[in-house]
Design a protein around this motif. Structure first.
Motif, PDB file in Angstrom:
ATOM      1  N   ALA A 128       0.817  -1.218   0.000  1.00  0.00           N
ATOM      2  CA  ALA A 128       0.000   0.000   0.000  1.00  0.00           C
ATOM      3  C   ALA A 128       0.850   1.267   0.000  1.00  0.00           C
ATOM      4  CB  ALA A 128      -0.930   0.005   1.222  1.00  0.00           C
ATOM      5  N   GLY A 129       2.159   1.140   0.122  1.00  0.00           N
ATOM      6  CA  GLY A 129       3.045   2.296   0.055  1.00  0.00           C
ATOM      7  C   GLY A 129       2.986   3.204   1.268  1.00  0.00           C
ATOM      8  N   ILE A 130       2.680   2.633   2.452  1.00  0.00           N
ATOM      9  CA  ILE A 130       2.606   3.461   3.664  1.00  0.00           C
ATOM     10  C   ILE A 130       3.762   3.130   4.606  1.00  0.00           C
ATOM     11  CG2 ILE A 130       0.093   3.576   3.514  1.00  0.00           C
ATOM     12  CD1 ILE A 130       0.183   1.651   6.061  1.00  0.00           C
ATOM     13  N   ARG A 131       3.967   4.023   5.608  1.00  0.00           N
ATOM     14  CA  ARG A 131       4.951   3.785   6.661  1.00  0.00           C
ATOM     15  C   ARG A 131       4.250   3.903   8.012  1.00  0.00           C
ATOM     16  NH1 ARG A 131      10.453   4.105   5.406  1.00  0.00           N
ATOM     17  NH2 ARG A 131      11.030   5.189   7.331  1.00  0.00           N
ATOM     18  N   PRO A 132       4.112   2.808   8.742  1.00  0.00           N
ATOM     19  CA  PRO A 132       3.496   2.865  10.073  1.00  0.00           C
ATOM     20  C   PRO A 132       4.438   3.534  11.070  1.00  0.00           C
ATOM     21  CG  PRO A 132       3.574   0.622   9.173  1.00  0.00           C
ATOM     22  CD  PRO A 132       4.485   1.455   8.354  1.00  0.00           C
ATOM     23  N   ASP A 133       3.893   3.826  12.242  1.00  0.00           N
ATOM     24  CA  ASP A 133       4.724   4.361  13.324  1.00  0.00           C
ATOM     25  C   ASP A 133       5.453   3.241  14.071  1.00  0.00           C
ATOM     26  OD1 ASP A 133       3.858   7.236  13.195  1.00  0.00           O
ATOM     27  OD2 ASP A 133       1.917   6.273  13.505  1.00  0.00           O
ATOM     28  N   ILE A 134       4.819   2.084  14.154  1.00  0.00           N
ATOM     29  CA  ILE A 134       5.394   0.929  14.844  1.00  0.00           C
ATOM     30  C   ILE A 134       5.038  -0.318  14.041  1.00  0.00           C
ATOM     31  CG2 ILE A 134       5.461  -0.408  16.994  1.00  0.00           C
ATOM     32  CD1 ILE A 134       4.472   2.084  18.471  1.00  0.00           C
ATOM     33  N   ILE A 135       6.001  -1.225  13.902  1.00  0.00           N
ATOM     34  CA  ILE A 135       5.780  -2.494  13.203  1.00  0.00           C
ATOM     35  C   ILE A 135       6.200  -3.622  14.132  1.00  0.00           C
ATOM     36  CG2 ILE A 135       6.328  -3.876  11.159  1.00  0.00           C
ATOM     37  CD1 ILE A 135       7.390  -1.159   9.939  1.00  0.00           C
ATOM     38  N   THR A 136       5.359  -4.641  14.255  1.00  0.00           N
ATOM     39  CA  THR A 136       5.736  -5.802  15.054  1.00  0.00           C
ATOM     40  C   THR A 136       5.944  -7.002  14.148  1.00  0.00           C
ATOM     41  OG1 THR A 136       3.401  -6.364  15.467  1.00  0.00           O
ATOM     42  CG2 THR A 136       4.513  -4.986  17.099  1.00  0.00           C
ATOM     43  N   CYS A 137       6.943  -7.801  14.475  1.00  0.00           N
ATOM     44  CA  CYS A 137       7.186  -9.024  13.710  1.00  0.00           C
ATOM     45  C   CYS A 137       7.697 -10.125  14.628  1.00  0.00           C
ATOM     46  CB  CYS A 137       8.138  -8.788  12.538  1.00  0.00           C
ATOM     47  SG  CYS A 137       9.646  -7.902  12.920  1.00  0.00           S
ATOM     48  N   ALA A 138       7.466 -11.352  14.226  1.00  0.00           N
ATOM     49  CA  ALA A 138       7.900 -12.537  14.973  1.00  0.00           C
ATOM     50  C   ALA A 138       7.899 -13.695  13.970  1.00  0.00           C
ATOM     51  CB  ALA A 138       6.985 -12.800  16.169  1.00  0.00           C
ATOM     52  N   LYS A 139       7.274 -14.817  14.333  1.00  0.00           N
ATOM     53  CA  LYS A 139       7.129 -15.976  13.442  1.00  0.00           C
ATOM     54  C   LYS A 139       8.407 -16.237  12.634  1.00  0.00           C
ATOM     55  CE  LYS A 139       2.449 -16.608  14.053  1.00  0.00           C
ATOM     56  NZ  LYS A 139       2.132 -17.693  14.986  1.00  0.00           N
ATOM     57  N   GLY A 140       8.451 -15.801  11.367  1.00  0.00           N
ATOM     58  CA  GLY A 140       9.569 -16.136  10.495  1.00  0.00           C
ATOM     59  C   GLY A 140      10.876 -15.445  10.797  1.00  0.00           C
ATOM     60  N   ILE A 141      10.922 -14.585  11.791  1.00  0.00           N
ATOM     61  CA  ILE A 141      12.118 -13.781  12.054  1.00  0.00           C
ATOM     62  C   ILE A 141      13.346 -14.629  12.373  1.00  0.00           C
ATOM     63  CG2 ILE A 141      11.581 -13.482  14.509  1.00  0.00           C
ATOM     64  CD1 ILE A 141      12.700 -10.654  14.350  1.00  0.00           C
ATOM     65  N   ALA A 142      13.158 -15.780  13.022  1.00  0.00           N
ATOM     66  CA  ALA A 142      14.310 -16.602  13.410  1.00  0.00           C
ATOM     67  C   ALA A 142      14.109 -18.073  13.077  1.00  0.00           C
ATOM     68  CB  ALA A 142      14.621 -16.428  14.892  1.00  0.00           C
ATOM     69  N   ASN A 143      13.161 -18.368  12.173  1.00  0.00           N
ATOM     70  CA  ASN A 143      13.007 -19.706  11.595  1.00  0.00           C
ATOM     71  C   ASN A 143      12.768 -20.792  12.641  1.00  0.00           C
ATOM     72  OD1 ASN A 143      13.007 -20.925   8.881  1.00  0.00           O
ATOM     73  ND2 ASN A 143      14.673 -22.196   9.670  1.00  0.00           N
ATOM     74  N   GLY A 144      12.138 -20.447  13.737  1.00  0.00           N
ATOM     75  CA  GLY A 144      11.833 -21.440  14.761  1.00  0.00           C
ATOM     76  C   GLY A 144      12.423 -21.133  16.112  1.00  0.00           C
ATOM     77  N   PHE A 145      13.474 -20.319  16.156  1.00  0.00           N
ATOM     78  CA  PHE A 145      13.989 -19.887  17.454  1.00  0.00           C
ATOM     79  C   PHE A 145      13.053 -18.804  17.981  1.00  0.00           C
ATOM     80  CE2 PHE A 145      16.538 -18.263  20.775  1.00  0.00           C
ATOM     81  CZ  PHE A 145      17.446 -19.256  21.107  1.00  0.00           C
ATOM     82  N   PRO A 146      12.613 -18.901  19.245  1.00  0.00           N
ATOM     83  CA  PRO A 146      11.659 -17.913  19.767  1.00  0.00           C
ATOM     84  C   PRO A 146      12.236 -16.498  19.769  1.00  0.00           C
ATOM     85  CG  PRO A 146      11.773 -19.845  21.194  1.00  0.00           C
ATOM     86  CD  PRO A 146      12.907 -19.958  20.225  1.00  0.00           C
ATOM     87  N   MET A 147      11.615 -15.641  18.974  1.00  0.00           N
ATOM     88  CA  MET A 147      12.110 -14.274  18.865  1.00  0.00           C
ATOM     89  C   MET A 147      11.026 -13.388  18.273  1.00  0.00           C
ATOM     90  SD  MET A 147      15.494 -12.790  16.992  1.00  0.00           S
ATOM     91  CE  MET A 147      16.388 -11.432  17.727  1.00  0.00           C
ATOM     92  N   ALA A 148      11.078 -12.117  18.592  1.00  0.00           N
ATOM     93  CA  ALA A 148      10.174 -11.128  18.012  1.00  0.00           C
ATOM     94  C   ALA A 148      10.861  -9.771  18.036  1.00  0.00           C
ATOM     95  CB  ALA A 148       8.855 -11.076  18.786  1.00  0.00           C
ATOM     96  N   ALA A 149      10.268  -8.816  17.337  1.00  0.00           N
ATOM     97  CA  ALA A 149      10.878  -7.491  17.257  1.00  0.00           C
ATOM     98  C   ALA A 149       9.819  -6.419  17.098  1.00  0.00           C
ATOM     99  CB  ALA A 149      11.852  -7.428  16.082  1.00  0.00           C
ATOM    100  N   VAL A 150      10.151  -5.232  17.582  1.00  0.00           N
ATOM    101  CA  VAL A 150       9.317  -4.044  17.394  1.00  0.00           C
ATOM    102  C   VAL A 150      10.171  -3.017  16.673  1.00  0.00           C
ATOM    103  CG1 VAL A 150       7.865  -2.323  18.518  1.00  0.00           C
ATOM    104  CG2 VAL A 150       8.195  -4.565  19.600  1.00  0.00           C
ATOM    105  N   LEU A 151       9.733  -2.576  15.490  1.00  0.00           N
ATOM    106  CA  LEU A 151      10.410  -1.530  14.732  1.00  0.00           C
ATOM    107  C   LEU A 151       9.698  -0.216  15.041  1.00  0.00           C
ATOM    108  CD1 LEU A 151      11.053  -4.258  13.202  1.00  0.00           C
ATOM    109  CD2 LEU A 151      11.315  -2.852  11.148  1.00  0.00           C
TER     110      LEU A 151
END
Length: 378
Positions: free
Chosen positions: A226-249
């Motif tokens: 959609a060509g937008i930029r959020p203020d905060i982005i959360t990600c997890a799941k595929g970030i470490a291919n099975g090692f428990p991890m998440a991130a907040v951008l």
């Protein structure tokens, strides 16, 4: 002691994996088109990934966030380049729910407001704040009830605007694509209008890319279509291919202060080694482009099948995040795919089969599924 019985389990135990396949102890091979809930991004047991974790644990497996950890800075730099958000800051934690908790907390700190706006049928996690923003009473305990979260109909701009213009919301939280709800698409025009509304009302926009991010839709994050930029982005799941991890951008407009956020295990040495290896493989093997190409192929073939098969109501998705809504219960179709055809798939609600394979899936493997799916539907 026995396990707390909260999962419905198939009578199958994978004991090893390789690429897009898992194997049971007797050597039976299964094509994995679910990746353990979108977690397996670069494939099972990728040698680069295995080597990175083994090398790191041989040096130092863990120390707390009270000391310097250059692996975190290296990961932040690499993730910034890969995602296009190199001007954002990074907070590392352990799970998608924890990432969303911290995102909503940050929004409240930054705005001084107490309310969050979410959307109908949303899923943001099972911890207190995350489950309060999840539109599923079945998983929300009485303890989780709160007046601080309200829900709007997804893609309903008029209803959303009326709520946001009250000025009481710290943030809107929205998934790039609603996964648990059955691969419900967020319209690009709605996202663009939502971004504008948030800017006008001083509301922060949180994009939950926990399932839809990390290359799954053919862009690094689904909202980038959609060509937008959020203020905060959360990600997890595929970030470490099975090692428990998440991130907040986190947007550079949001200022940090000491003690604002914290975690014991988040961003530990092993997690950073795993996550860095994932980005290395994604870049080296052009996995985001592959997700776009093979995903488009799968969607086209499934929609062709839907045109002639009355059992298929609708095919939804982007890239390798695909939902196939059926007229009959999906559980039986998934069971037959698993036991008769040796293919793992996922579910989303009573009637939707969900596909979330590793990003390196081949067209030949997609054809294997398509052939099996046609036979099972007969």
């Amino acid at each position: 002691m026995e396990l707390f019985d909260v999962y419905s389990l198939y009578d199958i135990e994978p004991v090893r994996g390789e690429g897009s396949y898992v194997f049971t102890a007797d050597g039976t091979r299964y094509l994995d088109l679910y990746g353990g809930h979108a977690v397996i991004s670069i494939g099972h047991s990728h040698p680069t990934y295995v080597s990175a974790i083994a090398d790191q644990v041989a040096r130092l497996g863990f120390y707390s966030n009270s000391v310097q950890n250059s692996l975190q800075s290296r990961l932040a730099e690499k993730l910034g380049r890969a995602s296009g958000y190199d001007d954002y800051t990074l907070f590392l934690c352990n799970s998608g729910a924890e990432a969303n908790e911290n995102a909503m907390k940050l929004a409240s700190f930054a705005t001084g407001r107490t309310s969050i706006l979410a959307f109908d049928r949303a899923f943001h996690g099972r911890t207190a704040g995350a489950v309060a923003a999840t539109d599923n009473p079945a998983i929300r305990a009485p303890f989780n009830g709160t007046d601080h979260v309200e829900f709007a109909p997804l893609n309903d701009l008029e209803a959303t605007a009326a709520l946001l213009r009250s000025g009481r919301f710290a943030a809107v939280i929205i998934e790039g694509i609603q996964g648990v709800a059955g691969i419900r698409m967020v319209h690009d025009d709605f996202l663009r209008s939502l971004r504008q509304l948030c800017s006008e009302t001083g509301t922060l926009l949180i994009l939950d890319e926990i399932q839809s991010g990390y290359g799954r839709t053919g862009r690094f994050f689904a909202h980038q279509h959609a060509g937008i930029r959020p203020d905060i982005i959360t990600c997890a799941k595929g970030i470490a291919n099975g090692f428990p991890m998440a991130a907040v951008l986190i947007s550079p407009a949001i200022q940090a202060r000491k003690g604002m956020l914290g975690t014991t295990f988040g961003g530990n040495h092993l997690a950073c080694a795993a996550a860095t290896a994932v980005l290395t493989v994604m870049e080296a093997e052009n996995l985001v482009d592959n997700a776009a190409a093979v995903g488009q192929y799968l969607l086209e073939k499934l929609r062709e099948l839907a045109a002639t098969c009355p059992k298929i109501v609708e095919v939804r998705g982007r890239g390798l995040m695909i939902g196939i809504e059926l007229t009959e219960p999906a559980a039986e179709i998934r069971r037959r795919l698993l036991f008769d055809k040796h293919i793992f798939t996922g579910g989303a609600g009573a009637h939707t089969v969900r596909l979330l394979p590793a990003l390196g899936i081949t067209r030949e493997q997609a054809d294997t599924f398509l052939t099996a799916f046609k036979e099972v539907l007969k």
